[in-house]
Design a protein around this motif. Structure first.
Motif, mmCIF file in Angstrom:
data_model
loop_
_atom_site.group_PDB
_atom_site.id
_atom_site.type_symbol
_atom_site.label_atom_id
_atom_site.label_comp_id
_atom_site.label_asym_id
_atom_site.label_seq_id
_atom_site.Cartn_x
_atom_site.Cartn_y
_atom_site.Cartn_z
ATOM 1 N N UNK A 310 36.183 21.873 53.119
ATOM 2 C CA UNK A 310 35.013 21.803 53.696
ATOM 3 C C UNK A 310 34.630 20.092 52.983
ATOM 4 N N UNK A 311 35.151 19.765 51.604
ATOM 5 C CA UNK A 311 35.021 18.308 51.623
ATOM 6 C C UNK A 311 35.645 17.287 52.817
ATOM 7 N N UNK A 312 36.526 17.424 53.187
ATOM 8 C CA UNK A 312 37.216 16.375 54.162
ATOM 9 C C UNK A 312 36.591 16.474 55.098
ATOM 10 N N UNK A 313 35.958 18.029 55.672
ATOM 11 C CA UNK A 313 35.302 17.505 56.784
ATOM 12 C C UNK A 313 33.824 16.729 57.240
ATOM 13 N N UNK A 314 33.271 17.097 55.604
ATOM 14 C CA UNK A 314 31.834 15.746 54.850
ATOM 15 C C UNK A 314 32.229 14.786 54.840
ATOM 16 N N UNK A 315 33.551 14.324 54.859
ATOM 17 C CA UNK A 315 33.001 13.014 55.119
ATOM 18 C C UNK A 315 33.888 12.141 55.967
ATOM 19 N N UNK A 316 33.676 12.940 57.294
ATOM 20 C CA UNK A 316 34.202 12.162 58.336
ATOM 21 C C UNK A 316 32.767 11.292 59.161
ATOM 22 N N UNK A 317 31.428 12.123 58.495
ATOM 23 C CA UNK A 317 30.532 11.224 58.569
ATOM 24 C C UNK A 317 30.695 9.912 57.689
ATOM 25 N N UNK A 318 31.282 9.621 57.047
ATOM 26 C CA UNK A 318 31.029 8.720 56.262
ATOM 27 C C UNK A 318 32.272 7.630 56.434
ATOM 28 N N UNK A 319 33.255 7.880 57.159
ATOM 29 C CA UNK A 319 34.179 6.769 57.695
ATOM 30 C C UNK A 319 34.001 5.790 57.667
ATOM 31 N N UNK A 320 33.014 4.955 58.356
ATOM 32 C CA UNK A 320 32.721 3.856 59.420
ATOM 33 C C UNK A 320 32.678 2.638 57.802
ATOM 34 N N UNK A 321 31.752 3.596 56.606
ATOM 35 C CA UNK A 321 31.499 3.369 55.214
ATOM 36 C C UNK A 321 32.870 3.209 54.671
#
Length: 376
Positions: A310-321
């Motif tokens: 779940x943590x890995x999936x959630x960080x996908x949306x933040x990769x640009x930052x």
């Protein structure tokens, strides 16, 4: 020359066809409707798998009869002379269900490729649910399947007498349906899933192959075979030869680029074992890679690793930052993350992992962001 008759009904995905068959079984079980069904569709579109799935879902015994391999007497049985009665009678064939208490599915596969001499024998099964003196109990659900003349497969025209005995479903390959209802639940290789997600036009190419005079076409069945090849063969050269022999050389060349990219960048196991700082550096920087990562995470999800997944999936949306590469700023990271969570949650619900999501700080933050943006 006679006019070729087409299948003049709406085309449906394999998932929709399955829902129709399941509803038909429910109606038959309650006595509301008794009918026989015909699945039309190109080779490899998933007709056989659909019937197997239905049998498993309703707890039925599957009687799978390939009509191209049997003779009329295989259905009707063989005669013998009853001396006591002074008349000829028939031995019932063992391939037909006769238990009135146990659900059964009678699958008459390759109906349109069967010899015309066999069709009159099949008529009784489809219309009257009987062959000779043997009558099928109401616990038997009848499904037939076959290809059409236009599909390039061996097929005879279905005459009106046979057609009138069936409810017809014209099944076609639909990428989103295949991915969500078949490829992902069955855990096909992430490279196959990621490729078809971005190249939906290559899920099924039978018509194009026929137009070009090519023997090999892409079908849902062939892509499942590609998944098996990737899981079984490690040596790249041999693997690529086998894939080309499954989906054709041109498609295989395109697929090889994606598979190589995924093999080089998607590291699900390493990400699960790393801390968050190290994980960030392991995210692939391509759309193919991120799609494959999503399906890889869905594939490995279980009660033990759910918090990390779940943590890995959630960080996908933040990769640009979180990463400096400009590629991420050009990607629809929010949409990828949302699709990933939708797919992950479906898998999690099947495994009873609701609390893993409700108790995850990363998932709650993701859900709150969507709610604040009016997307929840």
């Amino acid at each position: 020359m006679g006019r070729i008759m087409g299948v003049n009904t709406v085309k449906v995905s394999a998932g929709d066809a399955y829902e129709v068959l399941y509803a038909g079984w429910q109606a038959q079980k309650t006595g509301a409707m008794l009918a026989s069904y015909m699945l039309h569709g190109r080779p490899g579109v998933g007709k056989t798998q659909m019937v197997q799935h239905l049998s498993d879902a309703i707890g039925a015994r599957l009687f799978d009869l390939r009509l191209t391999t049997i003779e009329p007497q295989d259905l009707r049985g063989l005669p013998y002379y009853d001396h006591a009665a002074g008349k000829t009678t028939w031995y019932r064939p063992e391939d037909l269900p006769d238990d009135p208490e146990t659900p059964s599915v009678l699958f008459l596969d390759e109906l349109t490729a069967a010899s015309p001499y066999l069709q009159p024998t099949v008529y009784g099964l489809l219309q009257e649910r009987r062959v000779g003196r043997h009558r099928l109990p109401d616990s038997v659900f009848i499904v037939a399947a076959g290809n059409t003349v236009e599909d390039g497969a061996i097929a005879y025209e279905m005459n009106t007498a046979l057609s009138d005995r069936l409810l017809h479903l014209h099944v076609e390959a639909v990428a989103t349906d295949w991915l969500d209802n078949y490829a992902v639940p069955r855990g096909l290789h992430p490279a196959v899933i990621a490729f078809i997600k971005t190249r939906a036009d290559l899920l099924e190419t039978t018509e194009a192959a026929l137009d070009q005079g090519h023997m090999i076409a892409c079908t849902p069945r062939s892509w499942e075979r590609v998944s098996d090849i990737l899981n079984a063969i490690e040596e790249r050269k041999l693997r690529n030869i086998l894939v080309a022999g499954t989906v054709g050389d041109a498609v295989a060349a395109d697929f090889a680029l994606v598979a190589d990219d995924i093999a080089a960048t998607v590291q699900v196991t390493q990400m699960l074992e790393a801390d968050r700082k190290r994980r960030i550096a392991l995210y692939p920087a391509t759309m193919h890679g991120l799609n494959a990562l999503i399906y890889g995470l869905v594939g490995v999800l279980n009660a033990r690793n759910a918090p990390d997944v779940i943590d890995i999936m959630a960080d996908i949306r933040k990769l640009a930052d979180l990463r400096d590469e400009g590629e991420f700023s050009r990607m629809p990271l929010g949409e990828l993350c949302t699709y990933g969570f939708e797919t992950l949650i479906r898998k999690g619900l099947d495994q009873g992992l609701e609390q893993a999501f409700l108790g995850s700080r990363a998932y709650r933050a993701y859900a709150e962001e969507r709610k604040a943006a009016g997307l929840a």
